[in-house]
Design a protein around this motif. Structure first.
Motif, PDB file in Angstrom:
ATOM      1  N   GLY A 160      46.484  52.543  44.095  1.00 26.65           N
ATOM      2  CA  GLY A 160      46.865  51.144  44.298  1.00 26.65           C
ATOM      3  C   GLY A 160      46.045  50.164  43.480  1.00 26.65           C
ATOM      4  O   GLY A 160      45.917  48.998  43.859  1.00 26.65           O
ATOM      5  N   LEU A 161      45.505  50.627  42.367  1.00 30.10           N
ATOM      6  CA  LEU A 161      44.690  49.766  41.514  1.00 30.10           C
ATOM      7  C   LEU A 161      45.506  49.231  40.343  1.00 30.10           C
ATOM      8  O   LEU A 161      46.328  49.948  39.770  1.00 30.10           O
ATOM      9  CB  LEU A 161      43.500  50.545  40.936  1.00 30.10           C
ATOM     10  N   SER A 162      45.250  47.990  39.974  1.00 27.95           N
ATOM     11  CA  SER A 162      45.856  47.428  38.767  1.00 27.95           C
ATOM     12  C   SER A 162      45.013  47.858  37.568  1.00 27.95           C
ATOM     13  O   SER A 162      43.879  48.323  37.713  1.00 27.95           O
ATOM     14  CB  SER A 162      45.883  45.903  38.855  1.00 27.95           C
ATOM     15  N   GLN A 163      45.583  47.673  36.385  1.00 23.13           N
ATOM     16  CA  GLN A 163      44.805  47.954  35.171  1.00 23.13           C
ATOM     17  C   GLN A 163      43.582  47.046  35.132  1.00 23.13           C
ATOM     18  O   GLN A 163      42.502  47.469  34.734  1.00 23.13           O
ATOM     19  CB  GLN A 163      45.661  47.744  33.926  1.00 23.13           C
ATOM     20  N   GLY A 164      43.755  45.808  35.564  1.00 23.49           N
ATOM     21  CA  GLY A 164      42.646  44.864  35.576  1.00 23.49           C
ATOM     22  C   GLY A 164      41.521  45.291  36.504  1.00 23.49           C
ATOM     23  O   GLY A 164      40.341  45.158  36.171  1.00 23.49           O
ATOM     24  N   ALA A 165      41.897  45.817  37.687  1.00 19.55           N
ATOM     25  CA  ALA A 165      40.879  46.256  38.646  1.00 19.55           C
ATOM     26  C   ALA A 165      40.098  47.453  38.108  1.00 19.55           C
ATOM     27  O   ALA A 165      38.869  47.510  38.236  1.00 19.55           O
ATOM     28  CB  ALA A 165      41.526  46.598  39.984  1.00 19.55           C
TER      29      ALA A 165
ATOM     30  N   ALA B  81      39.746  48.185  34.942  1.00 19.13           N
ATOM     31  CA  ALA B  81      38.975  47.680  33.805  1.00 19.13           C
ATOM     32  C   ALA B  81      37.698  46.995  34.282  1.00 19.13           C
ATOM     33  O   ALA B  81      36.613  47.231  33.737  1.00 19.13           O
ATOM     34  CB  ALA B  81      39.822  46.706  32.990  1.00 19.13           C
ATOM     35  N   GLU B  82      37.835  46.155  35.306  1.00 22.57           N
ATOM     36  CA  GLU B  82      36.669  45.428  35.824  1.00 22.57           C
ATOM     37  C   GLU B  82      35.616  46.393  36.355  1.00 22.57           C
ATOM     38  O   GLU B  82      34.423  46.249  36.073  1.00 22.57           O
ATOM     39  CB  GLU B  82      37.101  44.458  36.930  1.00 22.57           C
ATOM     40  N   ALA B  83      36.068  47.419  37.097  1.00 20.28           N
ATOM     41  CA  ALA B  83      35.130  48.399  37.647  1.00 20.28           C
ATOM     42  C   ALA B  83      34.430  49.186  36.542  1.00 20.28           C
ATOM     43  O   ALA B  83      33.279  49.599  36.702  1.00 20.28           O
ATOM     44  CB  ALA B  83      35.860  49.351  38.586  1.00 20.28           C
ATOM     45  N   ALA B  84      35.127  49.373  35.414  1.00 20.61           N
ATOM     46  CA  ALA B  84      34.558  50.134  34.301  1.00 20.61           C
ATOM     47  C   ALA B  84      33.833  49.250  33.286  1.00 20.61           C
ATOM     48  O   ALA B  84      33.217  49.754  32.352  1.00 20.61           O
ATOM     49  CB  ALA B  84      35.664  50.921  33.597  1.00 20.61           C
ATOM     50  N   GLY B  85      33.940  47.939  33.454  1.00 25.40           N
ATOM     51  CA  GLY B  85      33.272  47.031  32.528  1.00 25.40           C
ATOM     52  C   GLY B  85      33.943  46.936  31.170  1.00 25.40           C
ATOM     53  O   GLY B  85      33.271  46.767  30.149  1.00 25.40           O
ATOM     54  N   ILE B  86      35.266  47.084  31.156  1.00 26.93           N
ATOM     55  CA  ILE B  86      36.034  46.989  29.913  1.00 26.93           C
ATOM     56  C   ILE B  86      37.211  46.037  30.136  1.00 26.93           C
ATOM     57  O   ILE B  86      37.405  45.544  31.245  1.00 26.93           O
ATOM     58  CB  ILE B  86      36.558  48.382  29.461  1.00 26.93           C
ATOM     59  N   THR B  87      37.983  45.787  29.099  1.00 26.54           N
ATOM     60  CA  THR B  87      39.139  44.903  29.237  1.00 26.54           C
ATOM     61  C   THR B  87      40.351  45.702  29.718  1.00 26.54           C
ATOM     62  O   THR B  87      40.420  46.916  29.517  1.00 26.54           O
ATOM     63  CB  THR B  87      39.505  44.240  27.886  1.00 26.54           C
TER      64      THR B  87
ATOM     65  N   PHE C  26      35.669  56.850  35.121  1.00 25.83           N
ATOM     66  CA  PHE C  26      36.986  56.726  35.727  1.00 25.83           C
ATOM     67  C   PHE C  26      37.126  57.649  36.929  1.00 25.83           C
ATOM     68  O   PHE C  26      37.719  57.278  37.944  1.00 25.83           O
ATOM     69  CB  PHE C  26      38.093  57.029  34.715  1.00 25.83           C
ATOM     70  N   SER C  27      36.587  58.861  36.844  1.00 24.59           N
ATOM     71  CA  SER C  27      36.705  59.791  37.963  1.00 24.59           C
ATOM     72  C   SER C  27      35.976  59.249  39.200  1.00 24.59           C
ATOM     73  O   SER C  27      36.434  59.445  40.320  1.00 24.59           O
ATOM     74  CB  SER C  27      36.186  61.186  37.595  1.00 24.59           C
ATOM     75  N   ILE C  28      34.887  58.538  38.984  1.00 21.91           N
ATOM     76  CA  ILE C  28      34.153  57.941  40.100  1.00 21.91           C
ATOM     77  C   ILE C  28      34.949  56.775  40.678  1.00 21.91           C
ATOM     78  O   ILE C  28      35.165  56.692  41.890  1.00 21.91           O
ATOM     79  CB  ILE C  28      32.744  57.495  39.653  1.00 21.91           C
ATOM     80  N   VAL C  29      35.414  55.875  39.812  1.00 14.94           N
ATOM     81  CA  VAL C  29      36.170  54.705  40.258  1.00 14.94           C
ATOM     82  C   VAL C  29      37.466  55.122  40.957  1.00 14.94           C
ATOM     83  O   VAL C  29      37.847  54.547  41.973  1.00 14.94           O
ATOM     84  CB  VAL C  29      36.485  53.756  39.072  1.00 14.94           C
TER      85      VAL C  29
END
Length: 144
Positions: free
Chosen positions: A31-36, A38-44, A66-69
């Motif tokens: 249920g995550l957006s690309q933005g969410a 990206a934010e968790a990974a510190g990228i755009t 990504f596997s953690i997030v």
């Protein structure tokens, strides 16, 4: 094990695309957006788009991130890549692909069902319907 005289032919683009498809699939299931993501990974979010399309290769450290997030294993991110590369046919001679949008939608809703008995019954129903369809197709092929 390859020797000096053997070369493993590997379509790197297919692997990158498959990993990207897996990232997208798991992200949607969570249920995550690309933005969410990206934010968790510190990228755009544009970078997430490029990873998901297989345009850009995902580094090993980013895959771990990504596997953690996404709360998944690294194996989940590589699901289907080995089979696809081994013979190019996927599973049972059919191309390996991500879930349809309908299946993804159902999976997302399925996770919201808290009653384990209902979840078990739904799984049994789906298995019965799928088996019934396979038997019908076999009967049609045999001319029954």
């Amino acid at each position: 094990m390859p020797t000096d005289k053997t070369k493993i032919d590997l379509d790197e683009k297919k692997v990158d695309q498959r990993v990207g498809e897996n990232i997208r699939h798991i992200r949607l299931l969570r249920g995550l957006s690309q933005g969410a993501l990206a934010e968790a990974a510190g990228i755009t979010f544009q970078q997430v788009q490029k990873y998901e399309k297989g345009t850009n290769r995902v580094s090993a450290s980013r895959l771990v991130q990504f596997s953690i997030v996404l709360s998944c294993s690294l194996d989940d991110l590589f699901e289907g890549t080995k089979d696809e590369m081994m013979d190019g046919l996927g599973i049972d001679g059919k191309p390996v692909s991500v879930l349809s949008s309908e299946a993804t939608s159902i999976a997302l809703k399925f996770d919201d069902i808290s009653d384990s008995d209902i979840r078990r019954r739904i799984k049994a129903l789906i298995a019965t319907l799928a088996k019934s369809r396979e038997e019908t197709e076999e009967d049609e092929l045999q001319g029954a």
